[in-house]
Motif scaffolding. Sequence first.
Motif, PDB file in Angstrom:
ATOM      1  N   MET A   1       0.782  -1.155   0.105  1.00 34.56           N
ATOM      2  CA  MET A   1       0.038   0.013   0.026  1.00 34.56           C
ATOM      3  C   MET A   1       1.080   1.221  -0.262  1.00 34.56           C
ATOM      4  SD  MET A   1      -2.874   0.976   2.687  1.00 34.56           S
ATOM      5  CE  MET A   1      -3.113   2.695   3.181  1.00 34.56           C
ATOM      6  N   SER A   2       0.734   2.060  -0.862  1.00 33.63           N
ATOM      7  CA  SER A   2       1.265   3.466  -1.114  1.00 33.63           C
ATOM      8  C   SER A   2       0.831   4.375   0.083  1.00 33.63           C
ATOM      9  CB  SER A   2       1.020   4.089  -2.397  1.00 33.63           C
ATOM     10  OG  SER A   2       1.882   5.189  -2.448  1.00 33.63           O
ATOM     11  N   ALA A   3       1.689   5.505   0.460  1.00 31.70           N
ATOM     12  CA  ALA A   3       1.535   6.240   1.360  1.00 31.70           C
ATOM     13  C   ALA A   3       1.100   7.512   0.658  1.00 31.70           C
ATOM     14  CB  ALA A   3       2.706   6.609   2.437  1.00 31.70           C
ATOM     15  N   TYR A   4       1.120   7.574  -0.607  1.00 26.89           N
ATOM     16  CA  TYR A   4       0.677   8.816  -1.303  1.00 26.89           C
ATOM     17  C   TYR A   4      -0.657   8.538  -1.801  1.00 26.89           C
ATOM     18  CZ  TYR A   4       5.505  10.382  -1.587  1.00 26.89           C
ATOM     19  OH  TYR A   4       6.792  11.038  -1.256  1.00 26.89           O
ATOM     20  N   GLY A   5      -1.234   9.798  -1.901  1.00 24.03           N
ATOM     21  CA  GLY A   5      -2.698   9.813  -2.151  1.00 24.03           C
ATOM     22  C   GLY A   5      -2.599  10.745  -3.347  1.00 24.03           C
ATOM     23  N   SER A   6      -3.059  10.426  -4.725  1.00 17.21           N
ATOM     24  CA  SER A   6      -3.158  11.264  -5.759  1.00 17.21           C
ATOM     25  C   SER A   6      -4.260  12.153  -5.916  1.00 17.21           C
ATOM     26  CB  SER A   6      -3.017  10.213  -7.043  1.00 17.21           C
ATOM     27  OG  SER A   6      -1.906   9.625  -7.136  1.00 17.21           O
ATOM     28  N   ASP A   7      -4.216  13.111  -6.586  1.00 16.34           N
ATOM     29  CA  ASP A   7      -5.317  14.095  -6.493  1.00 16.34           C
ATOM     30  C   ASP A   7      -6.161  13.578  -7.622  1.00 16.34           C
ATOM     31  OD1 ASP A   7      -7.029  16.241  -7.506  1.00 16.34           O
ATOM     32  OD2 ASP A   7      -5.309  17.396  -6.683  1.00 16.34           O
ATOM     33  N   PRO A   8      -7.626  13.061  -6.954  1.00 13.56           N
ATOM     34  CA  PRO A   8      -8.423  12.371  -7.951  1.00 13.56           C
ATOM     35  C   PRO A   8      -9.040  13.248  -8.904  1.00 13.56           C
ATOM     36  CG  PRO A   8      -9.591  12.870  -5.818  1.00 13.56           C
ATOM     37  CD  PRO A   8      -8.014  13.316  -5.720  1.00 13.56           C
ATOM     38  N   ASP A   9      -8.910  14.726  -8.690  1.00 13.30           N
ATOM     39  CA  ASP A   9      -9.479  15.796  -9.679  1.00 13.30           C
ATOM     40  C   ASP A   9      -8.583  16.134 -10.775  1.00 13.30           C
ATOM     41  OD1 ASP A   9     -11.839  15.983  -8.173  1.00 13.30           O
ATOM     42  OD2 ASP A   9     -10.923  17.367  -6.859  1.00 13.30           O
ATOM     43  N   LEU A  10      -7.267  15.694 -10.733  1.00 13.27           N
ATOM     44  CA  LEU A  10      -6.386  15.916 -11.819  1.00 13.27           C
ATOM     45  C   LEU A  10      -6.386  15.019 -12.941  1.00 13.27           C
ATOM     46  CD1 LEU A  10      -4.095  17.862 -12.881  1.00 13.27           C
ATOM     47  CD2 LEU A  10      -2.439  16.422 -11.505  1.00 13.27           C
ATOM     48  N   ASP A  23       0.891  13.631 -12.635  1.00 17.16           N
ATOM     49  CA  ASP A  23       0.383  12.975 -11.257  1.00 17.16           C
ATOM     50  C   ASP A  23       0.718  14.041 -10.115  1.00 17.16           C
ATOM     51  OD1 ASP A  23      -1.178  11.112  -9.532  1.00 17.16           O
ATOM     52  OD2 ASP A  23       0.781  10.735  -8.937  1.00 17.16           O
ATOM     53  N   VAL A  24      -0.080  14.474  -9.004  1.00 14.81           N
ATOM     54  CA  VAL A  24       0.127  15.222  -8.107  1.00 14.81           C
ATOM     55  C   VAL A  24      -0.392  14.342  -6.884  1.00 14.81           C
ATOM     56  CG1 VAL A  24      -0.014  17.249  -6.550  1.00 14.81           C
ATOM     57  CG2 VAL A  24       0.085  17.564  -9.081  1.00 14.81           C
ATOM     58  N   ALA A  25       0.524  14.114  -5.814  1.00 16.92           N
ATOM     59  CA  ALA A  25       0.152  13.117  -4.809  1.00 16.92           C
ATOM     60  C   ALA A  25       0.764  13.806  -3.505  1.00 16.92           C
ATOM     61  CB  ALA A  25       0.741  11.928  -5.072  1.00 16.92           C
ATOM     62  N   GLY A  31       3.114  14.178   4.778  1.00 15.01           N
ATOM     63  CA  GLY A  31       2.938  15.721   4.009  1.00 15.01           C
ATOM     64  C   GLY A  31       3.824  16.071   2.965  1.00 15.01           C
ATOM     65  N   ASP A  32       4.783  15.245   2.447  1.00 20.24           N
ATOM     66  CA  ASP A  32       5.360  15.550   1.347  1.00 20.24           C
ATOM     67  C   ASP A  32       4.677  15.435   0.147  1.00 20.24           C
ATOM     68  OD1 ASP A  32       7.969  15.535   2.658  1.00 20.24           O
ATOM     69  OD2 ASP A  32       8.696  13.741   2.296  1.00 20.24           O
ATOM     70  N   ILE A  33       4.916  16.455  -1.111  1.00 23.58           N
ATOM     71  CA  ILE A  33       4.336  16.332  -2.149  1.00 23.58           C
ATOM     72  C   ILE A  33       5.111  15.851  -3.294  1.00 23.58           C
ATOM     73  CG2 ILE A  33       2.969  18.156  -3.773  1.00 23.58           C
ATOM     74  CD1 ILE A  33       2.575  20.043  -1.215  1.00 23.58           C
ATOM     75  N   ARG A  34       4.479  14.979  -4.041  1.00 21.74           N
ATOM     76  CA  ARG A  34       5.021  14.466  -5.245  1.00 21.74           C
ATOM     77  C   ARG A  34       4.398  14.686  -6.504  1.00 21.74           C
ATOM     78  NH1 ARG A  34       4.474   8.194  -5.543  1.00 21.74           N
ATOM     79  NH2 ARG A  34       2.573   8.732  -6.398  1.00 21.74           N
ATOM     80  N   LEU A  35       5.238  15.497  -7.290  1.00 31.08           N
ATOM     81  CA  LEU A  35       4.788  15.907  -8.844  1.00 31.08           C
ATOM     82  C   LEU A  35       5.559  14.893  -9.729  1.00 31.08           C
ATOM     83  CD1 LEU A  35       3.419  17.626 -10.852  1.00 31.08           C
ATOM     84  CD2 LEU A  35       5.530  19.284 -10.557  1.00 31.08           C
ATOM     85  N   SER A  36       4.517  14.055 -10.447  1.00 23.26           N
ATOM     86  CA  SER A  36       5.244  13.229 -11.458  1.00 23.26           C
ATOM     87  C   SER A  36       4.766  13.319 -12.677  1.00 23.26           C
ATOM     88  CB  SER A  36       4.879  11.593 -10.848  1.00 23.26           C
ATOM     89  OG  SER A  36       5.105  11.313  -9.589  1.00 23.26           O
ATOM     90  N   GLU A  55      -3.781  24.093  -9.704  1.00 24.92           N
ATOM     91  CA  GLU A  55      -4.722  23.839  -8.658  1.00 24.92           C
ATOM     92  C   GLU A  55      -4.505  22.654  -7.762  1.00 24.92           C
ATOM     93  OE1 GLU A  55      -7.122  25.919  -7.711  1.00 24.92           O
ATOM     94  OE2 GLU A  55      -6.519  27.640  -8.948  1.00 24.92           O
ATOM     95  N   ALA A  56      -4.084  21.746  -8.413  1.00 22.79           N
ATOM     96  CA  ALA A  56      -3.814  20.393  -7.840  1.00 22.79           C
ATOM     97  C   ALA A  56      -2.551  20.527  -6.708  1.00 22.79           C
ATOM     98  CB  ALA A  56      -3.453  19.162  -8.901  1.00 22.79           C
ATOM     99  N   LEU A  57      -1.502  21.174  -7.222  1.00 22.67           N
ATOM    100  CA  LEU A  57      -0.471  21.468  -6.371  1.00 22.67           C
ATOM    101  C   LEU A  57      -0.778  22.410  -5.176  1.00 22.67           C
ATOM    102  CD1 LEU A  57       2.437  22.127  -8.936  1.00 22.67           C
ATOM    103  CD2 LEU A  57       2.352  20.253  -7.187  1.00 22.67           C
ATOM    104  N   ARG A  58      -1.828  23.497  -5.171  1.00 24.09           N
ATOM    105  CA  ARG A  58      -2.495  23.981  -4.203  1.00 24.09           C
ATOM    106  C   ARG A  58      -3.118  23.298  -3.195  1.00 24.09           C
ATOM    107  NH1 ARG A  58      -3.605  27.922  -8.594  1.00 24.09           N
ATOM    108  NH2 ARG A  58      -1.984  29.294  -8.547  1.00 24.09           N
TER     109      ARG A  58
END
Length: 74
Positions: A1-10, A23-25, A31-36, A55-58
């Motif tokens: 299971m990944s600790a990252y949750g992707s933005d479902p609206d992106l 992908d923004v997660a 709380g780290d943010i991943r931009l893929s 907006e996804a990054l915000r």
Amino acid sequence: MSAYGSDPDLNVQDVTGNGTEVDVATNLLNGDIRLSILWTQEILLSADAAEQVAEALRRAAAQSRSITAAPSAD
């Protein structure tokens, strides 16, 4: 299971139609943010797609702040 949750609206893909995606997660543990950029090393975005990514990054930044916020000393 990944600790990252992707933005479902992106839902952003490369303007050239080659299937490249963004992908923004947010790491739900720290709380780290991943931009893929998926499937390549770069992506060409339309102005509308760039706004969606921004907006996804915000949203990810707000989620990160809520994850890492220290409890208030009431």
